[in-house]
Design an enzyme around this catalytic site. Structure first.
Site, short mmCIF file in Angstrom:
data_model
loop_
_atom_site.label_atom_id
_atom_site.label_comp_id
_atom_site.label_asym_id
_atom_site.label_seq_id
_atom_site.Cartn_x
_atom_site.Cartn_y
_atom_site.Cartn_z
N SER A 272 0.89 -1.12 -0.10
CA SER A 272 -0.02 0.08 -0.32
C SER A 272 0.90 1.31 0.03
CB SER A 272 -0.90 0.04 1.15
OG SER A 272 -1.52 1.23 1.35
N TYR A 285 -2.57 -0.24 10.20
CA TYR A 285 -2.39 -0.60 9.05
C TYR A 285 -0.92 -0.33 8.28
CZ TYR A 285 -3.72 -1.11 3.81
OH TYR A 285 -3.68 -1.40 2.67
#
Length: 396
Positions: A272, A285
């Site tokens: 990501s 995250y």
């Protein structure tokens, strides 16, 4: 005596596939038929089958052979044939263990490989075995479908049996190149589940060419908000899950490449942009993704000697995926309700606000990510990289 399961799936079958890949441009499917019915019949059938040595496609082996003897027999099989008959066996029968069916696709001689590559195979993933964790929905589903259209044998590994089975059912019979798509249950946080997944893949395809570690979750919140259980959950899936899948897939890839000296395999993590820069009130995250890039670089250093490349793809926001666009719980709805975007009156306003943060004024698509995956798998001189696919939102 039946061959030990551990040896069968993590040594013998990947080695056999590697041997075949030496002389075959595309992949080989190896399926072990080890049902109780088959095993019961093998003893009585063996002596009969052993006499059929006129069948030039078959190799018959006693059960007291060592693994090294079996592999030697497979490699030397064609030495006993005339020049016109040179071939590797299509059937390998091992007493008390079962019948291994080996189905090589169209063959191209090794000397002609470089000249024929572009002409013969315009599809990058043609006949490769590609495993996608979290492959039943979102990015994973899109990658699975596109890999299948590229001619790959696709394994959809996911917790959601309904979605995974429906995806495979939808695309079953759509192949015009003989490739298959299969669904297997997998919990990437559970070591035994991951081990069983890899064994099932080897049972059906003989080995693995590309592992795409896509399974991931997100739990947002600030330091005063996020529960410890949510922090642990995110790291179990995103960080530990990547480790476990790489651990067991690489075992198969190492053996496969050992017997195919020109072969390369790939482990690709779908990371990501949050693995490239911090994320406000989304530290669990971002931390799991930052940590995963550390794993990517470390695995790359360790595995390159086995010709296994390890890279990460770091997409920007996938606005069309369920995380953002789910009509009930998507981030667009949540941000609208929370008034996070000043002046926004509807979901479209929220979406435009976040799109405006991207220099290319749109979110990332599955096709954008797929092009990065194809680059990572095609090239032979790049490993340990975190490849941004962010539309310029994050520049390295």
């Amino acid at each position: 005596m039946q061959i030990d399961t551990e040896i069968l799936y993590f040594e013998l079958l990947p080695a056999i596939r590697g041997i075949f890949l030496r002389s075959s441009f595309v992949t080989v499917n190896v399926t072990l038929n080890e049902s109780s019915n088959t095993i019961a019949k093998t003893k009585s059938a063996f002596n009969i089958w052993k006499q059929k040595r006129s069948d030039l496609n078959s190799l018959y082996l006693d059960n007291d052979l060592k693994i090294s003897d079996i592999l030697k027999a497979v490699k030397s099989f064609e030495n006993g044939l005339s020049t016109e008959q040179k071939r590797l066996p299509s059937f390998i029968f091992i007493q008390d263990t079962g019948l291994i069916n080996v189905w090589p696709s169209t063959q191209i001689a090794g000397d002609d490989l470089e000249d024929e590559l572009v002409y013969y195979n315009p599809k990058h993933l043609h006949q490769k075995v590609v495993v996608i964790t979290g492959g039943a929905q979102g990015f994973g589903e899109g990658i699975a479908v596109r890999a299948f259209k590229e001619g790959a044998h696709v394994v959809v590994a996911d917790l959601n049996e309904k979605l995974g089975s429906n995806l495979v059912r939808k695309w079953k019979g759509e192949s015009d190149t003989g490739n298959r798509m299969m669904y297997f249950y997998a919990d990437v946080t559970n070591e035994e589940s991951v081990r069983n997944l890899i064994m099932k893949i080897v049972d059906n395809f003989g080995g693995i060419d590309i592992l795409i570690s896509n399974a991931g979750v997100l739990r947002a919140g600030g330091l005063d908000e996020l529960k410890t259980s949510d922090f642990e959950f995110v790291n179990d899936v995103n960080y530990k899950g990547f480790f476990l899948c790489s651990k067991y897939a690489s075992r198969v890839m190492k053996i496969q490449n050992k017997f195919n000296p020109s072969g390369y395999c790939d482990i690709i993590q779908i990371n990501s942009k949050s693995g490239l820069e911090g994320s406000q009130k989304n530290f669990a995250y971002a931390g799991s993704k930052f940590g995963s890039i550390g794993l990517v670089q470390s695995f790359a250093l360790e595995l390159i000697e086995n010709r296994i490349k390890v890279n990460a793809i770091c997409p920007g926001n996938y606005f069309d995926g369920p995380l953002w666009s789910d009509p009930e719980n998507g981030l667009f709805v949540q941000y609208l309700r929370a008034g996070k975007v000043k002046g926004a009156k509807n979901i479209a306003d929220v979406k435009r606000f976040y799109e405006s943060k991207v220099p290319m004024n749109r979110g990332v698509t599955v096709d954008d990510v797929m092009l990065a995956i194809l680059y990572a798998s095609d090239q032979k001189y790049e490993t340990g990289q975190a490849i941004p696919v962010t539309g310029g939102q994050v520049m390295r």
